[in-house]
Design a protein around this motif. Structure first.
Motif, PDB file in Angstrom:
ATOM      1  N   GLU A  28       0.906  -1.203   0.044  1.00 35.71           N
ATOM      2  CA  GLU A  28       0.022   0.066  -0.057  1.00 35.71           C
ATOM      3  C   GLU A  28       0.986   1.387   0.099  1.00 35.71           C
ATOM      4  N   THR A  29       0.323   2.252  -0.576  1.00 32.67           N
ATOM      5  CA  THR A  29       1.325   3.479  -0.997  1.00 32.67           C
ATOM      6  C   THR A  29       0.189   4.494  -0.237  1.00 32.67           C
ATOM      7  N   ASP A  68      -3.481  -0.253  -8.333  1.00 34.09           N
ATOM      8  CA  ASP A  68      -4.585   0.973  -8.482  1.00 34.09           C
ATOM      9  C   ASP A  68      -3.694   2.356  -9.124  1.00 34.09           C
ATOM     10  N   MET A  69      -2.787   2.377  -8.372  1.00 34.72           N
ATOM     11  CA  MET A  69      -1.984   3.557  -8.456  1.00 34.72           C
ATOM     12  C   MET A  69      -1.304   3.342  -9.986  1.00 34.72           C
ATOM     13  N   VAL A 126      -0.541  -0.193  -4.886  1.00 39.71           N
ATOM     14  CA  VAL A 126       0.317   0.032  -6.182  1.00 39.71           C
ATOM     15  C   VAL A 126      -0.611  -0.114  -7.471  1.00 39.71           C
ATOM     16  N   LEU A 147       4.678   9.453 -12.106  1.00 44.61           N
ATOM     17  CA  LEU A 147       4.832   8.972 -10.763  1.00 44.61           C
ATOM     18  C   LEU A 147       6.274   9.011 -10.024  1.00 44.61           C
ATOM     19  N   LYS A 206      -3.183   3.662  -0.805  1.00 42.28           N
ATOM     20  CA  LYS A 206      -3.648   3.365  -2.326  1.00 42.28           C
ATOM     21  C   LYS A 206      -2.905   1.955  -2.520  1.00 42.28           C
ATOM     22  N   ASP A 236      -4.135   3.922 -12.446  1.00 38.71           N
ATOM     23  CA  ASP A 236      -4.630   5.396 -12.536  1.00 38.71           C
ATOM     24  C   ASP A 236      -3.648   6.134 -13.226  1.00 38.71           C
ATOM     25  N   ALA A 237      -2.263   5.590 -13.276  1.00 37.18           N
ATOM     26  CA  ALA A 237      -1.352   6.423 -14.312  1.00 37.18           C
ATOM     27  C   ALA A 237      -1.465   5.969 -15.705  1.00 37.18           C
ATOM     28  N   TYR A 272       7.922   2.684  -3.211  1.00 36.39           N
ATOM     29  CA  TYR A 272       7.170   3.376  -2.278  1.00 36.39           C
ATOM     30  C   TYR A 272       6.800   2.934  -1.128  1.00 36.39           C
TER      31      TYR A 272
END
Length: 143
Positions: free
Chosen positions: A8-9, A16-17, A14, A77, A12, A20-21, A37
Protein backbone atom coordinates in the motif's frame (compact mmCIF):
# COMPACT_ATOMS: atom_id res chain seq x y z
CA UNK A 1 16.61 -13.85 2.36
CA UNK A 2 13.57 -12.06 0.90
CA UNK A 3 12.28 -8.87 2.49
CA UNK A 4 8.63 -8.23 3.10
CA UNK A 5 7.14 -5.76 0.65
CA UNK A 6 4.42 -3.36 1.69
CA UNK A 7 1.71 -3.24 -0.97
CA UNK A 8 0.00 0.00 0.00
CA UNK A 9 1.20 3.51 -0.78
CA UNK A 10 -0.43 6.27 1.25
CA UNK A 11 -3.50 4.08 1.61
CA UNK A 12 -3.57 3.26 -2.10
CA UNK A 13 -2.73 -0.10 -3.62
CA UNK A 14 0.18 0.17 -6.09
CA UNK A 15 -1.82 -1.77 -8.67
CA UNK A 16 -4.50 0.95 -8.61
CA UNK A 17 -1.81 3.64 -8.64
CA UNK A 18 -0.30 2.13 -11.81
CA UNK A 19 -3.71 1.81 -13.48
CA UNK A 20 -4.61 5.39 -12.55
CA UNK A 21 -1.37 6.51 -14.22
CA UNK A 22 -2.28 4.63 -17.39
CA UNK A 23 0.21 1.81 -16.88
CA UNK A 24 -0.61 -1.88 -17.07
CA UNK A 25 0.22 -3.40 -13.67
CA UNK A 26 2.57 -6.18 -14.78
CA UNK A 27 4.19 -8.35 -12.13
CA UNK A 28 7.54 -6.56 -12.53
CA UNK A 29 6.00 -3.07 -12.42
CA UNK A 30 4.01 -3.93 -9.31
CA UNK A 31 7.06 -5.43 -7.59
CA UNK A 32 9.25 -2.43 -8.42
CA UNK A 33 6.51 0.03 -7.38
CA UNK A 34 6.17 -1.77 -4.05
CA UNK A 35 9.91 -1.46 -3.49
CA UNK A 36 9.94 2.20 -4.53
CA UNK A 37 7.03 3.41 -2.43
CA UNK A 38 7.20 1.18 0.65
CA UNK A 39 9.86 3.37 2.30
CA UNK A 40 8.29 6.81 1.89
CA UNK A 41 9.78 9.70 -0.07
CA UNK A 42 13.28 8.96 -1.28
CA UNK A 43 15.81 9.36 -4.07
CA UNK A 44 17.40 6.35 -5.67
CA UNK A 45 19.30 5.29 -8.73
CA UNK A 46 18.34 2.45 -11.04
CA UNK A 47 21.29 0.49 -9.69
CA UNK A 48 20.12 0.86 -6.09
CA UNK A 49 16.57 -0.21 -6.98
CA UNK A 50 17.99 -3.20 -8.87
CA UNK A 51 20.01 -4.18 -5.76
CA UNK A 52 16.84 -3.94 -3.65
CA UNK A 53 14.93 -6.05 -6.18
CA UNK A 54 17.62 -8.75 -6.15
CA UNK A 55 17.60 -8.74 -2.33
CA UNK A 56 13.80 -9.13 -2.38
CA UNK A 57 14.01 -12.04 -4.85
CA UNK A 58 12.33 -10.02 -7.61
CA UNK A 59 13.59 -11.46 -10.92
CA UNK A 60 14.32 -8.33 -12.95
CA UNK A 61 17.22 -7.14 -15.08
CA UNK A 62 18.91 -3.76 -14.67
CA UNK A 63 17.63 -2.81 -18.15
CA UNK A 64 14.05 -3.53 -17.05
CA UNK A 65 14.57 -1.41 -13.94
CA UNK A 66 15.78 1.50 -16.10
CA UNK A 67 12.85 1.10 -18.50
CA UNK A 68 10.34 0.90 -15.65
CA UNK A 69 11.75 3.97 -13.91
CA UNK A 70 11.48 5.95 -17.15
CA UNK A 71 7.91 4.70 -17.70
CA UNK A 72 6.98 5.73 -14.15
CA UNK A 73 8.58 9.14 -14.75
CA UNK A 74 6.67 9.67 -18.01
CA UNK A 75 3.44 8.68 -16.21
CA UNK A 76 4.09 11.27 -13.47
CA UNK A 77 4.77 8.75 -10.70
CA UNK A 78 8.44 9.72 -10.32
CA UNK A 79 10.58 12.75 -10.91
CA UNK A 80 13.96 12.40 -12.57
CA UNK A 81 16.79 14.36 -10.94
CA UNK A 82 19.81 14.67 -13.22
CA UNK A 83 22.86 15.50 -11.14
CA UNK A 84 25.61 15.41 -13.74
CA UNK A 85 26.40 13.44 -16.86
CA UNK A 86 25.26 9.92 -16.14
CA UNK A 87 24.25 10.45 -12.50
CA UNK A 88 20.48 10.27 -12.39
CA UNK A 89 18.28 9.75 -9.37
CA UNK A 90 14.56 9.11 -9.30
CA UNK A 91 12.48 10.92 -6.70
CA UNK A 92 9.26 9.43 -5.35
CA UNK A 93 8.14 12.93 -4.30
CA UNK A 94 6.79 14.59 -7.45
CA UNK A 95 5.60 17.90 -5.97
CA UNK A 96 7.60 21.09 -6.61
CA UNK A 97 10.83 21.11 -4.65
CA UNK A 98 14.58 21.35 -5.15
CA UNK A 99 17.58 19.32 -4.02
CA UNK A 100 20.88 19.36 -2.21
CA UNK A 101 23.48 16.95 -3.61
CA UNK A 102 26.23 15.96 -1.19
CA UNK A 103 29.35 15.30 -3.23
CA UNK A 104 31.46 12.36 -2.14
CA UNK A 105 28.43 10.70 -0.57
CA UNK A 106 26.24 10.71 -3.70
CA UNK A 107 23.32 11.67 -1.48
CA UNK A 108 20.30 13.72 -2.57
CA UNK A 109 18.22 15.63 0.01
CA UNK A 110 15.01 17.59 -0.60
CA UNK A 111 14.82 21.35 -0.28
CA UNK A 112 11.23 22.53 0.19
CA UNK A 113 9.78 24.33 -2.84
CA UNK A 114 9.62 27.61 -0.96
CA UNK A 115 13.26 27.19 0.15
CA UNK A 116 14.61 28.56 -3.14
CA UNK A 117 13.56 31.73 -4.92
CA UNK A 118 13.86 32.02 -8.69
CA UNK A 119 13.85 35.68 -9.67
CA UNK A 120 13.93 35.80 -13.44
CA UNK A 121 13.77 33.08 -16.05
CA UNK A 122 15.11 33.60 -19.55
CA UNK A 123 12.74 34.05 -22.47
CA UNK A 124 11.67 30.63 -23.64
CA UNK A 125 11.47 29.64 -27.28
CA UNK A 126 8.18 30.15 -29.06
CA UNK A 127 5.78 27.23 -28.73
CA UNK A 128 7.41 25.98 -25.52
CA UNK A 129 6.31 26.17 -21.89
CA UNK A 130 8.18 25.78 -18.60
CA UNK A 131 7.26 22.47 -16.98
CA UNK A 132 9.28 23.00 -13.82
CA UNK A 133 12.61 24.43 -12.71
CA UNK A 134 15.09 22.10 -11.03
CA UNK A 135 17.68 23.59 -8.71
CA UNK A 136 20.44 21.33 -7.42
CA UNK A 137 22.64 22.87 -4.73
CA UNK A 138 25.91 20.95 -4.51
CA UNK A 139 27.45 20.54 -1.07
CA UNK A 140 30.61 18.99 0.31
CA UNK A 141 31.98 18.68 3.81
CA UNK A 142 34.39 21.42 4.83
CA UNK A 143 38.01 20.29 5.13
Amino acid sequence: MAIEIVTETAGKDVTDMLRDAGLRPTRQRVSLAELLYSKGDRHLSAELLHEEAVAADVPVSLATVYNTLHQFTEAGLLREVAIEGNKTYFDTKVSDHHHFFIEGENKVIDIPGEGVGIGVLPDIPEGMEVVHVDVVVRLRKKP
